[in-house]
Motif scaffolding. Structure first.
Motif, PDB file in Angstrom:
ATOM      1  N   PHE A  26       0.841  -1.197   0.000  1.00  0.00           N
ATOM      2  CA  PHE A  26       0.000   0.000   0.000  1.00  0.00           C
ATOM      3  C   PHE A  26       0.874   1.244   0.000  1.00  0.00           C
ATOM      4  N   VAL A  27       0.672   2.105  -0.991  1.00  0.00           N
ATOM      5  CA  VAL A  27       1.430   3.354  -1.097  1.00  0.00           C
ATOM      6  C   VAL A  27       0.412   4.469  -1.272  1.00  0.00           C
ATOM      7  N   PRO A  29       0.119   8.998  -1.208  1.00  0.00           N
ATOM      8  CA  PRO A  29       0.447  10.345  -0.751  1.00  0.00           C
ATOM      9  C   PRO A  29      -0.636  10.759   0.245  1.00  0.00           C
ATOM     10  N   ARG A  33      -4.413   9.781  -4.046  1.00  0.00           N
ATOM     11  CA  ARG A  33      -5.012   8.468  -4.248  1.00  0.00           C
ATOM     12  C   ARG A  33      -4.079   7.369  -3.779  1.00  0.00           C
ATOM     13  N   ILE A  35      -2.304   3.758  -3.952  1.00  0.00           N
ATOM     14  CA  ILE A  35      -1.812   2.854  -4.986  1.00  0.00           C
ATOM     15  C   ILE A  35      -1.593   1.498  -4.302  1.00  0.00           C
ATOM     16  N   HIS A  54      -5.771   1.276  -7.968  1.00  0.00           N
ATOM     17  CA  HIS A  54      -5.842   2.588  -7.328  1.00  0.00           C
ATOM     18  C   HIS A  54      -7.113   2.700  -6.497  1.00  0.00           C
TER      19      HIS A  54
ATOM     20  N   GLY B  94      -0.021  -0.381   5.575  1.00  0.00           N
ATOM     21  CA  GLY B  94       1.116  -0.795   4.757  1.00  0.00           C
ATOM     22  C   GLY B  94       2.402  -0.568   5.524  1.00  0.00           C
ATOM     23  N   HIS B  97       2.027   2.913   6.737  1.00  0.00           N
ATOM     24  CA  HIS B  97       0.683   3.350   7.118  1.00  0.00           C
ATOM     25  C   HIS B  97       0.091   2.443   8.178  1.00  0.00           C
ATOM     26  N   GLU B 174      -4.648  12.422 -11.472  1.00  0.00           N
ATOM     27  CA  GLU B 174      -4.572  10.999 -11.130  1.00  0.00           C
ATOM     28  C   GLU B 174      -3.146  10.517 -11.382  1.00  0.00           C
ATOM     29  N   ASP B 177      -0.505  11.768  -8.615  1.00  0.00           N
ATOM     30  CA  ASP B 177      -0.269  11.003  -7.387  1.00  0.00           C
ATOM     31  C   ASP B 177       0.658   9.814  -7.634  1.00  0.00           C
ATOM     32  N   ILE B 178       0.418   9.128  -8.767  1.00  0.00           N
ATOM     33  CA  ILE B 178       1.202   7.924  -9.069  1.00  0.00           C
ATOM     34  C   ILE B 178       2.649   8.308  -9.366  1.00  0.00           C
ATOM     35  N   MET B 181       4.737   9.383  -6.280  1.00  0.00           N
ATOM     36  CA  MET B 181       5.269   8.315  -5.443  1.00  0.00           C
ATOM     37  C   MET B 181       6.299   7.461  -6.180  1.00  0.00           C
ATOM     38  N   GLU B 182       6.070   7.253  -7.479  1.00  0.00           N
ATOM     39  CA  GLU B 182       6.898   6.265  -8.182  1.00  0.00           C
ATOM     40  C   GLU B 182       8.060   6.871  -8.960  1.00  0.00           C
ATOM     41  N   GLU B 228       7.067  10.357   3.332  1.00  0.00           N
ATOM     42  CA  GLU B 228       6.365  11.641   3.383  1.00  0.00           C
ATOM     43  C   GLU B 228       6.150  11.951   4.863  1.00  0.00           C
TER      44      GLU B 228
END
Lengths: 187, 305
Positions: A26-27, A29, A33, A35, A54, B94, B97, B174, B177-178, B181-182, B228
């Motif tokens: 689980f990722v 921000p 959203r 990921i 997502h 996670g 998290h 959308e 965000d991806i 992080m990536e 973060e």
């Protein structure tokens, strides 16, 4: 079901095939959203793959169980198995069983995957022991140890074996690739 | 129960370190004349945010953030305040998290996001002194120097450099965000914290728009060791604009089936009285991870979910 509710060992239908969830990474921000990197194993062929989902994505949960069973017998083109707990019987047809029929011996413990209570796949033990019923006599010298000739086993399966294997020998076969592993006992 | 006893025995040094970090945080804010406040955990209404899902509690919610109450203190003239509290976010589980986690928030009046970034640099540097450790901490195989100042990079620079596109030209949030992080975060220098700032206005959330540039929100995030750590705003003090932004969030939430979220009217009344201020939400569990060299959030929480 919502992707957010998927956890390890959930069973999902993906592209028409049942998959087991091996891991969820689980990722997210803080304000963005989520990921989900989901590692899944295809329960019909064992292949691992990773799929990215997502926030808000939906997945198809499916009811699949892996039950310990015993192979009982073949009747016409049906292969009959019995659940070791419920004693209920399930059958596979020729097409479903495929080449795995060559590695079945009566009484053998196997794992059967049931989807909505119908058998969809069969996990064999990694290795099985089989009797050689036919093998050409080697004319070459016995120093050649590669699989230099073929042998026919009690189930009708034909496999490459070293030249020293003779009818009546028991040999071990790797069920994952169908290859000869070693001789267990000599006739 | 055996498992949680073993866990408690294994992570005892982290639990002790967490307590020292809390002492250090309180020392820092007391020395800087901030008042420690306390706000409810079970709440009737939340700040509507489309990607932050609440845990329900008998018709109410468990707090996702103390901001809704913290700003009411500021609007009532309390001056600089801080709080350490538990927050709850549904489905967030996670390596980094936990659905229940600890947040540090502070608000400084007559200040904007630049001042709060400086506060954060000072706080973390101060904590290394309080803990009597080098400001160059070891985290997951990297030496990270927390000595201020930390490098700053704007969203535009970071995305153009690492993701190959400009979110101010192509507003695809959308993908934002991806790629954040990536692609973007993994390119940050591993040996220092990174301050990522100046978000597109559409991602302003509760921050104010830069007076001289309508495209840019005065919002910053701090990343350390790929984590973060904090989100910083020059706080929006315009109640009408805030209501319009919330309306968009509520519409999105309703469209996705979350029809128990409402406009936080008391909060908006307070915003009308909010003086110029800056604020921050800092993830304490991740800060503890950094200062304990712990790879997983579960290793710094005594009773993880």
């Amino acid at each position: 079901m919502d992707i957010g509710d998927v956890s390890r060992n959930a069973k999902l239908m993906i592209n028409g095939a049942p998959h087991n969830v091996e891991n969820v990474n689980f990722v997210k921000p803080g304000k963005g959203r989520a990921i989900y990197h989901v590692k899944v194993r295809n329960l019909t062929n064992g292949n691992l793959s990773e799929i990215t989902y997502h926030s808000g994505d939906k997945v198809d949960e499916t009811n699949i169980t892996a039950n310990d069973m015993q192979y009982l017998y073949q009747e016409n083109d049906s292969y009959i198995f019995m659940d070791s707990k419920s004693f209920e019987q399930y059958s596979f047809n020729e097409e479903q069983i495929g080449d795995k029929k060559y590695f079945l011996k009566e009484g053998m413990p196997v794992t059967v995957l049931l989807w909505e209570n119908s058998p969809i796949d069969l996990n064999l033990p990694k290795a099985v022991e089989m009797k050689v019923v036919e093998s050409e006599t080697s004319t070459k010298t016995e120093t050649i140890t590669a699989q230099s000739k073929t042998a026919v086993l009690e189930t009708g399966y034909t496999v490459g074996v070293p030249s020293f294997i003779k009818p009546g020998d028991i040999i071990r076969i790797d069920t994952r690739n169908g290859a000869y592993v070693e001789r267990v006992t000599k006739d | 129960m055996g498992e949680s006893r073993e866990h408690l025995i294994r992570i005892k040094p982290h639990v002790v370190q967490r307590a020292l970090i809390y002492d250090g945080i309180r020392n820092f804010f007391h020395q800087n004349n901030f008042l420690e406040v306390d706000t409810p955990v079970r709440v009737p209404v939340l700040i509507p945010e489309r990607y932050i899902l609440p845990v329900s509690s008998n018709g109410w919610f468990l707090s996702t953030s103390p901001e809704i109450y913290m700003k009411q203190f500021i609007a009532a003239g309390y001056g600089n305040i801080f709080q350490l509290c538990h927050c709850f976010r549904k489905g967030e589980k996670g390596e980094n998290h936990q659905p229940e986690f600890t947040m540090l928030e502070w608000y400084r009046t007559n200040a904007g996001y630049e001042q709060i970034i400086t506060d954060t640099e000072q706080l973390l540097f101060f904590l290394t002194k309080e803990l009597q450790v080098s400001p160059a901490i070891n985290y997951c195989g990297n030496k990270i120097d927390l000595t201020p100042p930390w490098p700053r990079i704007t969203i535009r620079e970071a995305f153009v450099k690492s993701a190959g596109w400009d979110p101010f030209v192509n507003p695809d949030y959308e993908r934002f965000d991806i790629d954040l992080m990536e692609k973007v975060v993994p390119c940050f220098t591993p040996n220092q914290p990174t301050v990522l700032l100046d978000y597109p206005a559409a991602l302003a959330s509760l921050s104010r728009i830069k007076p001289e540039c309508a495209q840019v929100a005065e919002r910053a995030e701090i990343f350390i060791g790929g984590l973060e750590i904090a989100n910083i705003y020059s706080e929006l003090t315009d109640a009408t604009e805030q209501r319009q932004r919330f309306q968009l969030e509520l519409e999105y939430l309703k469209a996705t089936g979350m029809d128990n979220m409402h406009m936080p009217e008391e909060f908006l009344k307070a915003i009308a009285h909010l003086p110029e201020c800056g604020g921050i939400a800092l993830g304490i569990d991740r800060l503890v991870m950094l200062l304990c060299n712990a790879k997983s959030i579960n290793d710094v929480i005594a009773f993880p979910n």
